[in-house]
Design a protein around this motif. Structure first.
Motif, PDB file in Angstrom:
ATOM      1  N   LEU A 278       0.839  -1.192   0.000  1.00 16.68           N
ATOM      2  CA  LEU A 278       0.000   0.000   0.000  1.00 16.68           C
ATOM      3  C   LEU A 278       0.878   1.247   0.000  1.00 16.68           C
ATOM      4  N   PRO A 279       0.384   2.372  -0.534  1.00 17.82           N
ATOM      5  CA  PRO A 279       1.177   3.601  -0.569  1.00 17.82           C
ATOM      6  C   PRO A 279       1.369   4.189   0.824  1.00 17.82           C
ATOM      7  N   VAL A 280       2.372   5.051   0.958  1.00 14.09           N
ATOM      8  CA  VAL A 280       2.644   5.690   2.240  1.00 14.09           C
ATOM      9  C   VAL A 280       2.394   7.187   2.190  1.00 14.09           C
ATOM     10  N   VAL A 281       2.161   7.733   0.993  1.00 12.60           N
ATOM     11  CA  VAL A 281       1.860   9.150   0.824  1.00 12.60           C
ATOM     12  C   VAL A 281       0.642   9.276  -0.071  1.00 12.60           C
ATOM     13  N   GLY A 282      -0.261  10.149   0.306  1.00  9.98           N
ATOM     14  CA  GLY A 282      -1.442  10.365  -0.523  1.00  9.98           C
ATOM     15  C   GLY A 282      -2.217  11.568  -0.047  1.00  9.98           C
ATOM     16  N   THR A 283      -3.097  12.054  -0.899  1.00  9.51           N
ATOM     17  CA  THR A 283      -3.850  13.246  -0.575  1.00  9.51           C
ATOM     18  C   THR A 283      -5.030  12.919   0.338  1.00  9.51           C
ATOM     19  N   VAL A 284      -5.689  13.958   0.858  1.00  5.66           N
ATOM     20  CA  VAL A 284      -6.917  13.777   1.634  1.00  5.66           C
ATOM     21  C   VAL A 284      -8.103  13.780   0.678  1.00  5.66           C
ATOM     22  N   LEU A 285      -9.002  12.847   0.860  1.00  2.72           N
ATOM     23  CA  LEU A 285     -10.160  12.697  -0.004  1.00  2.72           C
ATOM     24  C   LEU A 285     -11.422  13.063   0.765  1.00  2.72           C
TER      25      LEU A 285
ATOM     26  N   ILE B 239       7.213  19.476 -17.169  1.00  5.74           N
ATOM     27  CA  ILE B 239       7.867  18.343 -16.511  1.00  5.74           C
ATOM     28  C   ILE B 239       7.156  17.043 -16.869  1.00  5.74           C
ATOM     29  N   GLY B 240       7.932  15.987 -17.065  1.00  2.00           N
ATOM     30  CA  GLY B 240       7.343  14.675 -17.318  1.00  2.00           C
ATOM     31  C   GLY B 240       7.023  14.464 -18.787  1.00  2.00           C
ATOM     32  N   PRO B 241       6.026  13.628 -19.099  1.00  2.00           N
ATOM     33  CA  PRO B 241       5.072  13.075 -18.147  1.00  2.00           C
ATOM     34  C   PRO B 241       5.574  11.885 -17.329  1.00  2.00           C
ATOM     35  N   THR B 242       6.707  11.297 -17.692  1.00  2.00           N
ATOM     36  CA  THR B 242       7.237  10.181 -16.915  1.00  2.00           C
ATOM     37  C   THR B 242       8.620  10.544 -16.398  1.00  2.00           C
ATOM     38  N   GLY B 243       9.128   9.726 -15.490  1.00  2.00           N
ATOM     39  CA  GLY B 243      10.466   9.925 -14.970  1.00  2.00           C
ATOM     40  C   GLY B 243      10.643  11.228 -14.217  1.00  2.00           C
ATOM     41  N   ILE B 244       9.622  11.648 -13.494  1.00  2.98           N
ATOM     42  CA  ILE B 244       9.665  12.931 -12.788  1.00  2.98           C
ATOM     43  C   ILE B 244      10.530  12.804 -11.537  1.00  2.98           C
ATOM     44  N   ASN B 245      11.480  13.700 -11.391  1.00  3.71           N
ATOM     45  CA  ASN B 245      12.339  13.741 -10.212  1.00  3.71           C
ATOM     46  C   ASN B 245      11.643  14.590  -9.138  1.00  3.71           C
ATOM     47  N   VAL B 246      11.274  13.963  -8.043  1.00  5.70           N
ATOM     48  CA  VAL B 246      10.486  14.651  -7.017  1.00  5.70           C
ATOM     49  C   VAL B 246      11.291  15.771  -6.360  1.00  5.70           C
ATOM     50  N   ALA B 247      12.565  15.539  -6.092  1.00  3.14           N
ATOM     51  CA  ALA B 247      13.374  16.552  -5.406  1.00  3.14           C
ATOM     52  C   ALA B 247      13.479  17.832  -6.222  1.00  3.14           C
ATOM     53  N   SER B 248      13.792  17.710  -7.513  1.00  3.47           N
ATOM     54  CA  SER B 248      13.914  18.908  -8.345  1.00  3.47           C
ATOM     55  C   SER B 248      12.559  19.555  -8.580  1.00  3.47           C
ATOM     56  N   THR B 249      11.512  18.739  -8.670  1.00  6.32           N
ATOM     57  CA  THR B 249      10.169  19.295  -8.838  1.00  6.32           C
ATOM     58  C   THR B 249       9.766  20.084  -7.601  1.00  6.32           C
ATOM     59  N   LEU B 250      10.124  19.590  -6.424  1.00  6.22           N
ATOM     60  CA  LEU B 250       9.809  20.295  -5.191  1.00  6.22           C
ATOM     61  C   LEU B 250      10.483  21.668  -5.162  1.00  6.22           C
TER      62      LEU B 250
ATOM     63  N   LEU C 103       8.438  12.532   1.466  1.00  5.90           N
ATOM     64  CA  LEU C 103       7.009  12.585   1.803  1.00  5.90           C
ATOM     65  C   LEU C 103       6.232  13.391   0.777  1.00  5.90           C
ATOM     66  N   SER C 104       6.701  13.360  -0.477  1.00  4.74           N
ATOM     67  CA  SER C 104       6.041  14.103  -1.545  1.00  4.74           C
ATOM     68  C   SER C 104       5.881  13.231  -2.785  1.00  4.74           C
TER      69      SER C 104
ATOM     70  N   GLY D 102       2.090  16.446  -0.859  1.00  2.00           N
ATOM     71  CA  GLY D 102       2.960  15.887   0.164  1.00  2.00           C
ATOM     72  C   GLY D 102       2.389  16.068   1.553  1.00  2.00           C
ATOM     73  N   VAL D 103       3.127  15.554   2.512  1.00  5.42           N
ATOM     74  CA  VAL D 103       2.734  15.624   3.916  1.00  5.42           C
ATOM     75  C   VAL D 103       3.871  16.268   4.702  1.00  5.42           C
ATOM     76  N   VAL D 104       3.530  17.196   5.573  1.00  2.50           N
ATOM     77  CA  VAL D 104       4.484  17.793   6.503  1.00  2.50           C
ATOM     78  C   VAL D 104       4.083  17.320   7.901  1.00  2.50           C
ATOM     79  N   PRO D 105       4.964  16.630   8.617  1.00  2.00           N
ATOM     80  CA  PRO D 105       4.587  16.010   9.893  1.00  2.00           C
ATOM     81  C   PRO D 105       4.517  16.983  11.069  1.00  2.00           C
ATOM     82  N   VAL D 106       3.789  18.069  10.887  1.00  2.00           N
ATOM     83  CA  VAL D 106       3.504  19.011  11.978  1.00  2.00           C
ATOM     84  C   VAL D 106       2.022  19.326  11.919  1.00  2.00           C
ATOM     85  N   PRO D 107       1.393  19.624  13.047  1.00  3.91           N
ATOM     86  CA  PRO D 107      -0.045  19.893  13.049  1.00  3.91           C
ATOM     87  C   PRO D 107      -0.411  21.044  12.120  1.00  3.91           C
TER      88      PRO D 107
END
Length: 349
Positions: free
Chosen positions: A36-43, A198-209, A234-235, A158-163
């Motif tokens: 199962l995935p570990v990162v995802g949006t809120v639905l 960017i993309g559509p495939t092989g997207i580098n998350v770090a540079s995209t961020l 986490l993105s 992404g998710v930022v682990p702060v309230p």
């Protein structure tokens, strides 16, 4: 027993597997990802989706995962609110939690096979294409012209682990871009969208961020604060794809559900909801009616509605990501917000 092969173990596929009558059907789920995935949006779960979750048997579990902060606002890029959104009765859940709960609801009698399916072969009494926007089932049986359509937009989340800061929750609409901040159980969820090559495939998350940080560097402080804490681990970053209009979701002994049938832009927040409704509708019909009748009824009841929502979501996306029309859009939304505020004061709410 009739055999059913479900191609795809995402939201639609798992919900269908959880609802099929295990005394009538021999069910196999094929999923290419081993976990199962570990990162995802809120639905956001609309009422129809909540009823579907109740049918699956996990609505109360989803409610327990729903964030405590359920209100926010539609805002301009600087963060000034246009329209407040009261979500006191809303149910929201992260994609990660929803998939976990759906996965646990699938009976032990359902076989799980971790394998990519690229070609549909004969054998099962029914094949269900629940394999998403890039559906191999749709491409194989409906033809290459029904392949996924690439939009010009990039989605980064992404998710930022702060309230989450409750005063920052909402969507921020800028010139040709949007940014969202929302609550999840583990902290703060964020998402961004804009035109990109960017993309559509092989997207580098770090540079995209880094590109996202640059793109939104002149936006409101709430956005910049969230992005300062974002990390590639986490993105997620991906281009947005949609499906073309289909004349039918059924072809012979094969049926499409979820994004395989009607992938849409995320602007109305209805993709996951309609996938759940597809699944429980199809399961209910298959459990109670002959297969041919069940498929015909499913197609009639779901195709026009989901295609209409798909078109409406696309139209909303054009408004949210407006470029040349952005000043006019902002003025109209500001006026609508002032009228809403005056009405609330006049009625004592």
């Amino acid at each position: 027993m009739e055999s059913i092969s479900i191609i795809g173990g995402g939201i639609a596929g798992l919900a269908l597997a959880a609802c099929l009558d295990e005394s009538r059907f021999d069910v196999t789920v094929y999923e290419k990802r081993p976990g199962l995935p570990v990162v995802g949006t809120v639905l956001a779960m609309w009422p129809s989706a909540q009823r579907a979750l109740e049918t699956v048997g996990i609505l109360e579990d989803v409610r327990r995962c729903s964030p405590a902060v359920r209100s926010g606002a539609l805002r301009n890029a600087a963060g000034a609110p246009w329209i407040s959104i009261d979500g006191a009765d809303a149910v929201a859940v992260s994609r990660v939690d929803l998939l976990r709960l759906l996965d646990a609801a699938v009976p032990a009698s359902v076989r799980r096979i971790t394998r990519r399916v690229d070609t549909v072969t004969s054998g099962p009494d029914l094949v269900v294409g629940a394999d998403g926007v890039h559906s191999a089932v749709r491409r194989d049986l409906w033809g290459v012209r029904t392949g996924a359509r690439l939009t010009p937009y990039l989605a980064v989340r992404g998710v930022v682990p702060v309230p989450v800061n409750p005063d920052h929750v909402g969507e921020y609409w800028g010139r040709g871009d949007l940014f969202g901040i929302g609550p999840i159980a583990t902290g703060t969820l964020w998402f961004a969208s804009y035109r990109s090559e960017i993309g559509p495939t092989g997207i580098n998350v770090a540079s995209t961020l880094e590109e996202v940080r640059q793109r939104f560097s002149e936006h409101g402080p709430a956005i910049r604060q969230v992005l300062e804490g974002a990390t590639p681990e986490l993105s997620l970053a991906q281009r947005i794809w949609t499906t073309p209009l289909l004349r039918s979701y059924v072809r012979g002994n094969t049926v499409l559900i979820g994004d395989a049938a009607h992938a849409m832009t995320p602007n109305l927040g209805r993709g996951a909801c309609e996938s759940l409704v597809d699944a429980v509708t199809l399961a209910g019909l298959l459990n109670t009616r002959p297969r041919a009748e069940a498929l015909r009824t499913y197609d009639r009841s779901r195709r026009l509605r989901t295609q209409g929502i798909r078109l409406a979501s696309s139209a909303m996306g054009r408004v949210a990501l407006a470029e040349t029309a952005q000043p006019l859009r902002d003025r109209l939304l500001a006026q609508a917000g002032r009228r809403t505020a005056r009405t609330a004061v006049g009625t004592g709410r």
